[in-house]
Design an enzyme around this catalytic site. Structure first.
Site, PDB file in Angstrom:
ATOM      1  N   ASP A   8       0.871  -1.181   0.000  1.00 10.06           N
ATOM      2  CA  ASP A   8       0.000   0.000   0.000  1.00 10.06           C
ATOM      3  C   ASP A   8       0.907   1.230   0.000  1.00 10.06           C
ATOM      4  O   ASP A   8       2.114   1.127   0.260  1.00 10.06           O
ATOM      5  CB  ASP A   8      -0.889   0.000   1.263  1.00 10.06           C
ATOM      6  CG  ASP A   8      -1.780   1.236   1.355  1.00 10.06           C
ATOM      7  OD1 ASP A   8      -2.410   1.587   0.341  1.00 10.06           O
ATOM      8  OD2 ASP A   8      -1.840   1.867   2.426  1.00 10.06           O
ATOM      9  N   SER A   9       0.299   2.389  -0.237  1.00 10.69           N
ATOM     10  CA  SER A   9       1.058   3.642  -0.154  1.00 10.69           C
ATOM     11  C   SER A   9       1.619   3.844   1.258  1.00 10.69           C
ATOM     12  O   SER A   9       2.598   4.551   1.445  1.00 10.69           O
ATOM     13  CB  SER A   9       0.151   4.820  -0.503  1.00 10.69           C
ATOM     14  OG  SER A   9      -0.913   4.891   0.432  1.00 10.69           O
ATOM     15  N   GLY A  41      -2.884   9.423  -3.312  1.00 13.23           N
ATOM     16  CA  GLY A  41      -4.133   9.954  -3.878  1.00 13.23           C
ATOM     17  C   GLY A  41      -3.977  11.233  -4.675  1.00 13.23           C
ATOM     18  O   GLY A  41      -4.710  11.474  -5.624  1.00 13.23           O
ATOM     19  N   CYS A  71      -4.361  -1.445  -2.015  1.00 13.16           N
ATOM     20  CA  CYS A  71      -4.517   0.001  -2.197  1.00 13.16           C
ATOM     21  C   CYS A  71      -5.441   0.198  -3.390  1.00 13.16           C
ATOM     22  O   CYS A  71      -5.130  -0.270  -4.489  1.00 13.16           O
ATOM     23  CB  CYS A  71      -3.140   0.613  -2.466  1.00 13.16           C
ATOM     24  SG  CYS A  71      -3.182   2.377  -2.844  1.00 13.16           S
ATOM     25  N   THR A  73      -6.101   2.963  -4.887  1.00 14.13           N
ATOM     26  CA  THR A  73      -5.536   3.923  -5.837  1.00 14.13           C
ATOM     27  C   THR A  73      -4.527   3.225  -6.750  1.00 14.13           C
ATOM     28  O   THR A  73      -4.572   3.378  -7.972  1.00 14.13           O
ATOM     29  CB  THR A  73      -4.856   5.070  -5.062  1.00 14.13           C
ATOM     30  OG1 THR A  73      -5.800   5.571  -4.107  1.00 14.13           O
ATOM     31  CG2 THR A  73      -4.423   6.182  -5.975  1.00 14.13           C
ATOM     32  N   CYS A 181     -11.061   3.064   0.201  1.00 12.50           N
ATOM     33  CA  CYS A 181      -9.652   3.400   0.425  1.00 12.50           C
ATOM     34  C   CYS A 181      -9.273   2.547   1.625  1.00 12.50           C
ATOM     35  O   CYS A 181      -9.986   2.547   2.644  1.00 12.50           O
ATOM     36  CB  CYS A 181      -9.491   4.878   0.733  1.00 12.50           C
ATOM     37  SG  CYS A 181      -7.849   5.296   1.362  1.00 12.50           S
ATOM     38  N   THR A 182      -8.164   1.820   1.520  1.00 14.54           N
ATOM     39  CA  THR A 182      -7.863   0.840   2.565  1.00 14.54           C
ATOM     40  C   THR A 182      -7.468   1.477   3.898  1.00 14.54           C
ATOM     41  O   THR A 182      -7.396   0.790   4.913  1.00 14.54           O
ATOM     42  CB  THR A 182      -6.767  -0.136   2.088  1.00 14.54           C
ATOM     43  OG1 THR A 182      -5.634   0.629   1.643  1.00 14.54           O
ATOM     44  CG2 THR A 182      -7.282  -1.014   0.968  1.00 14.54           C
ATOM     45  N   HIS A 183      -7.223   2.780   3.884  1.00 19.94           N
ATOM     46  CA  HIS A 183      -6.975   3.447   5.164  1.00 19.94           C
ATOM     47  C   HIS A 183      -8.259   3.554   6.007  1.00 19.94           C
ATOM     48  O   HIS A 183      -8.194   3.609   7.232  1.00 19.94           O
ATOM     49  CB  HIS A 183      -6.428   4.863   4.944  1.00 19.94           C
ATOM     50  CG  HIS A 183      -4.978   4.919   4.571  1.00 19.94           C
ATOM     51  ND1 HIS A 183      -4.504   4.531   3.340  1.00 19.94           N
ATOM     52  CD2 HIS A 183      -3.886   5.320   5.281  1.00 19.94           C
ATOM     53  CE1 HIS A 183      -3.180   4.702   3.298  1.00 19.94           C
ATOM     54  NE2 HIS A 183      -2.786   5.179   4.468  1.00 19.94           N
TER      55      HIS A 183
HETATM   56  N1  DGL Z   1      -4.878   3.293   0.914  1.00 21.45           N
HETATM   57  C1  DGL Z   1      -4.954   3.804  -0.381  1.00 21.45           C
HETATM   58  C2  DGL Z   1      -6.196   3.454  -1.135  1.00 21.45           C
HETATM   59  O1  DGL Z   1      -6.780   2.435  -0.837  1.00 21.45           O
HETATM   60  C3  DGL Z   1      -4.263   5.052  -0.767  1.00 21.45           C
HETATM   61  C4  DGL Z   1      -4.496   6.301  -0.046  1.00 21.45           C
HETATM   62  C5  DGL Z   1      -3.466   7.277  -0.506  1.00 21.45           C
HETATM   63  O2  DGL Z   1      -2.286   6.957  -0.441  1.00 21.45           O
HETATM   64  O3  DGL Z   1      -3.862   8.364  -0.954  1.00 21.45           O
HETATM   65  O4  DGL Z   1      -6.609   4.137  -2.032  1.00 21.45           O
END
Ligand code: DGL
Length: 261
Positions: A8-9, A41, A71, A73, A181-183
């Site tokens: 992931d990012s 993002g 992720c 994105t 978004c996985t966050h």
């Molecule tokens: N966790 C990420 C996602 O699922 C990326 C969020 C990011 O780095 O902007 O999109």
């Protein structure tokens, strides 16, 4: 022991890893957080594509048996390129528009994702295919990603602001919330409190574990040996290990290192 690469990012993909670790006890995982470059993002699509491909190749070169792009994105911008470049199973994220459309009673669904995910052809096609008859409200709160990366997901000013941000969508009658978004699953409790419960929240992690099991049935083969989890970070591996301890409550059986790419 089957080894699964996950990236992931930053720390968002830990929400996907958490579920996989709990449900695939025979597998081992290498998790890469590109925290030196998070969030993705707001970065140019070409940059995200090239960077994601680089990390995917690095994990393949470390000998993983399958890769999870944890992720949305990176999935939206790079999944096709990664699948072309790698000769191992690649499991990617899919915004849960289809289950959301089936679940909603009010006919109003919110999709919370980065602007790149929402603008992607992949997402637009999914939306057209599965949500043509419902109202979809899209929201791209990039600052949520930043605050989670900084470990501030419980900060009172952040929680207060998040509640205010959700209010207009609640007032419009949204009853189903796609965490694309996985966050964002790390905000589930805060979001649930604002919207009146967890029932309407869709966390994609169980779908990813199911897909992993379908594509790599060997994940359930009894196995022993080696560390269960390796953590690699392009920023600070020790800080990543601390977040894993906070968010996943795991401290033992972990190795840490730099992401050398
Ligand atoms: N966790 C990420 C996602 O699922 C990326 C969020 C990011 O780095 O902007 O999109």
């Amino acid at each position: 022991m089957i080894r699964i690469g996950v990236f992931d990012s930053g720390i968002g993909g830990l929400s996907v890893l958490r579920h996989a670790l709990n449900h695939l006890p025979q597998a081992s995982f290498i998790y890469c957080a590109d925290s030196a470059h998070a969030p993705y993002g707001e970065r140019p699509p070409e940059w995200v594509r090239a960077r994601s491909l680089r990390i995917a190749r690095h994990l393949r070169d470390r000998g993983v048996d399958a890769l999870v792009i944890a992720c949305n994105t990176a999935t939206a911008l790079a999944a096709e390129a990664i699948r072309e470049a790698l000769d191992i199973p690649v499991i990617a994220m899919e915004p849960a528009i289809k289950p959301a459309a089936a679940m909603t009673r009010s006919g109003r669904v919110a999709v919370l994702a980065t602007a790149s995910t929402l603008a992607s052809r992949r997402y637009r096609t999914l939306r057209q295919r599965h949500a043509a008859d419902i109202e979809v409200i899209e929201y791209a709160p990039h600052h949520w990603v930043t605050r989670i990366e900084q470990g501030e997901e419980q900060a009172p000013d952040f929680v207060e602001g998040l509640r205010r941000e959700l209010q207009p969508m609640i007032e419009r009658g949204v009853d189903t919330w796609v965490l694309a978004c996985t966050h964002f699953p790390f905000l589930s409790d805060v979001i649930a409190e604002a919207v009146g419960g967890h029932e309407g929240l869709i966390d994609p992690a169980p779908a990813v574990t199911a897909e992993l099991r379908r594509r790599v049935p060997e994940v359930d083969r009894p196995a022993t040996g080696g560390p269960r989890l390796r953590l690699l970070s392009s920023a600070d591996p020790a800080a990543l290990a601390r977040r894993v301890s906070d968010l996943l409550s795991i401290e033992d059986g972990i190795e840490t290192g730099d992401l050398p790419c």
